[in-house]
Design a protein around this motif. Sequence first.
Motif, PDB file in Angstrom:
ATOM      1  N   MET A   1      -0.510  42.045  41.078  1.00 32.90           N
ATOM      2  CA  MET A   1      -0.680  43.428  40.617  1.00 32.90           C
ATOM      3  C   MET A   1       0.098  43.682  39.323  1.00 32.90           C
ATOM      4  SD  MET A   1      -2.410  43.975  43.321  1.00 32.90           S
ATOM      5  CE  MET A   1      -2.976  45.618  43.154  1.00 32.90           C
ATOM      6  N   GLY A   2       0.999  42.756  38.983  1.00 36.57           N
ATOM      7  CA  GLY A   2       1.829  42.941  37.780  1.00 36.57           C
ATOM      8  C   GLY A   2       2.805  44.096  37.934  1.00 36.57           C
ATOM      9  N   LYS A   3       3.269  44.317  39.166  1.00 32.20           N
ATOM     10  CA  LYS A   3       4.185  45.440  39.422  1.00 32.20           C
ATOM     11  C   LYS A   3       5.355  44.992  40.297  1.00 32.20           C
ATOM     12  CE  LYS A   3       0.610  48.960  39.131  1.00 32.20           C
ATOM     13  NZ  LYS A   3      -0.348  49.781  39.847  1.00 32.20           N
ATOM     14  N   PHE A   4       6.503  45.606  40.072  1.00 29.91           N
ATOM     15  CA  PHE A   4       7.694  45.440  40.920  1.00 29.91           C
ATOM     16  C   PHE A   4       8.230  44.004  40.953  1.00 29.91           C
ATOM     17  CE2 PHE A   4       5.382  49.082  42.864  1.00 29.91           C
ATOM     18  CZ  PHE A   4       6.328  50.066  42.590  1.00 29.91           C
ATOM     19  N   HIS A   5       7.965  43.211  39.869  1.00 30.46           N
ATOM     20  CA  HIS A   5       8.404  41.812  39.892  1.00 30.46           C
ATOM     21  C   HIS A   5       9.771  41.600  39.257  1.00 30.46           C
ATOM     22  CE1 HIS A   5       6.765  42.423  35.971  1.00 30.46           C
ATOM     23  NE2 HIS A   5       5.530  42.468  36.441  1.00 30.46           N
ATOM     24  N   GLY A   6      10.315  42.616  38.597  1.00 29.04           N
ATOM     25  CA  GLY A   6      11.579  42.402  37.894  1.00 29.04           C
ATOM     26  C   GLY A   6      11.323  41.866  36.504  1.00 29.04           C
ATOM     27  N   ASP A   7      12.351  41.951  35.675  1.00 28.81           N
ATOM     28  CA  ASP A   7      12.173  41.552  34.278  1.00 28.81           C
ATOM     29  C   ASP A   7      12.400  40.054  34.096  1.00 28.81           C
ATOM     30  OD1 ASP A   7      11.560  44.111  33.508  1.00 28.81           O
ATOM     31  OD2 ASP A   7      13.655  44.655  33.114  1.00 28.81           O
ATOM     32  N   GLY A   8      11.312  39.334  33.794  1.00 30.29           N
ATOM     33  CA  GLY A   8      11.394  37.908  33.483  1.00 30.29           C
ATOM     34  C   GLY A   8      11.874  37.080  34.662  1.00 30.29           C
ATOM     35  N   ALA A   9      12.209  35.829  34.344  1.00 32.33           N
ATOM     36  CA  ALA A   9      12.630  34.893  35.394  1.00 32.33           C
ATOM     37  C   ALA A   9      13.928  35.361  36.036  1.00 32.33           C
ATOM     38  CB  ALA A   9      12.794  33.496  34.804  1.00 32.33           C
ATOM     39  N   ALA A  10      14.810  35.944  35.228  1.00 30.27           N
ATOM     40  CA  ALA A  10      16.109  36.377  35.774  1.00 30.27           C
ATOM     41  C   ALA A  10      15.918  37.525  36.762  1.00 30.27           C
ATOM     42  CB  ALA A  10      17.030  36.805  34.627  1.00 30.27           C
ATOM     43  N   GLY A  11      15.075  38.499  36.383  1.00 31.05           N
ATOM     44  CA  GLY A  11      14.825  39.637  37.282  1.00 31.05           C
ATOM     45  C   GLY A  11      14.161  39.178  38.577  1.00 31.05           C
ATOM     46  N   ALA A  12      13.205  38.252  38.446  1.00 32.23           N
ATOM     47  CA  ALA A  12      12.508  37.751  39.640  1.00 32.23           C
ATOM     48  C   ALA A  12      13.476  36.997  40.543  1.00 32.23           C
ATOM     49  CB  ALA A  12      11.355  36.843  39.229  1.00 32.23           C
ATOM     50  N   ALA A  13      14.387  36.231  39.941  1.00 33.10           N
ATOM     51  CA  ALA A  13      15.367  35.476  40.739  1.00 33.10           C
ATOM     52  C   ALA A  13      16.338  36.427  41.440  1.00 33.10           C
ATOM     53  CB  ALA A  13      16.127  34.490  39.857  1.00 33.10           C
ATOM     54  N   ARG A  14      16.762  37.473  40.746  1.00 30.69           N
ATOM     55  CA  ARG A  14      17.653  38.467  41.372  1.00 30.69           C
ATOM     56  C   ARG A  14      16.958  39.129  42.562  1.00 30.69           C
ATOM     57  NH1 ARG A  14      21.580  36.794  39.978  1.00 30.69           N
ATOM     58  NH2 ARG A  14      22.827  37.205  38.148  1.00 30.69           N
ATOM     59  N   ALA A  15      15.677  39.468  42.358  1.00 31.43           N
ATOM     60  CA  ALA A  15      14.929  40.112  43.449  1.00 31.43           C
ATOM     61  C   ALA A  15      14.848  39.168  44.648  1.00 31.43           C
ATOM     62  CB  ALA A  15      13.534  40.499  42.960  1.00 31.43           C
ATOM     63  N   ARG A  16      14.591  37.903  44.363  1.00 31.20           N
ATOM     64  CA  ARG A  16      14.486  36.915  45.440  1.00 31.20           C
ATOM     65  C   ARG A  16      15.810  36.766  46.187  1.00 31.20           C
ATOM     66  NH1 ARG A  16      12.530  32.727  42.309  1.00 31.20           N
ATOM     67  NH2 ARG A  16      10.498  33.720  42.108  1.00 31.20           N
ATOM     68  N   GLU A  17      16.917  36.793  45.429  1.00 31.97           N
ATOM     69  CA  GLU A  17      18.238  36.694  46.081  1.00 31.97           C
ATOM     70  C   GLU A  17      18.393  37.767  47.149  1.00 31.97           C
ATOM     71  OE1 GLU A  17      20.940  35.142  42.267  1.00 31.97           O
ATOM     72  OE2 GLU A  17      21.089  37.210  42.945  1.00 31.97           O
ATOM     73  N   TRP A  18      18.007  38.998  46.806  1.00 32.55           N
ATOM     74  CA  TRP A  18      18.150  40.105  47.766  1.00 32.55           C
ATOM     75  C   TRP A  18      17.211  39.934  48.951  1.00 32.55           C
ATOM     76  CZ3 TRP A  18      21.972  43.252  48.514  1.00 32.55           C
ATOM     77  CH2 TRP A  18      22.831  43.568  47.463  1.00 32.55           C
ATOM     78  N   MET A  19      16.014  39.410  48.697  1.00 31.20           N
ATOM     79  CA  MET A  19      15.074  39.253  49.807  1.00 31.20           C
ATOM     80  C   MET A  19      15.555  38.165  50.776  1.00 31.20           C
ATOM     81  SD  MET A  19      11.323  40.082  48.248  1.00 31.20           S
ATOM     82  CE  MET A  19      11.186  38.644  47.230  1.00 31.20           C
TER      83      MET A  19
END
Length: 210
Positions: free
Chosen positions: A82-100
């Motif tokens: 959907m191109g939404k709620f993924h976080g900014d770039g690889a760093a944002g996506a990795a941070r989001a994954r850490e929390w999950m």
Amino acid sequence: MSKRFTLSGFWLSGPTYKVGLMLSLCGEDFAYHSLNLRAGEHKSPAFLAKNRFGQVPALEDAKTGLSLCQSAAILEYLAAEMGKFHGDGAAGAARAREWMYWDFDRLAGPIYRSRAQRLGIRAYNQPIMEMYWAEGNAALKVLEEALGKTDWLAGAHPTIADIDVYGVAAYAPQAGFDLAAYPAIAAWMKRLEALPGFIGINDLPKATQA
Ligand SMILES: N[C@@H](CCC(=O)N[C@@H](CS)C(=O)NCC(=O)O)C(=O)O
């Protein structure tokens, strides 16, 4: 008109709610199929073809033909699609994954299981309940400290990390945890609840809609 996504789940299920919340926040209308877990519908061959682990939720994507399981993996897939709620770039996506990952490691167990006890779905003994109480409060303290410093968990905008963790924290009161003791969490929950498309934990239909 047929819908792209079909969510199979159960109305009391937090992981099912997380996926429904994500779809709704993405503005995606979806079909919903409610399973009767007591009747073992999640262990039927037809459902095991959708989720090899025999658990809800499962998400079918008519566009790609994929059937997906594990709520955090589904959130990541939807964020990419959907191109939404993924976080900014690889760093944002990795941070989001850490929390999950942290969520299922530290927060979800004590909260979901304490709730299951209070709803009469499980019967844990007192020492086990005390352990969940201590672990749940320890995890909520970690979340409280993080949200005292930032509005969202993985960057300047809401991401799948917020949706995933909200999908556990929202059940804390039913589990017996008092969120009045955690003002930063309570304020973050209100921010998320103000997002367009928000649905609450009781908003998934109890009956099949697909
Ligand atoms: N890690 C999984 C957990 C899924 C899960 O625990 N689902 C529960 C309902 S909340 C279930 O299907 N329980 C029945 C079973 O495990 O047999 C996810 O996030 O999707």
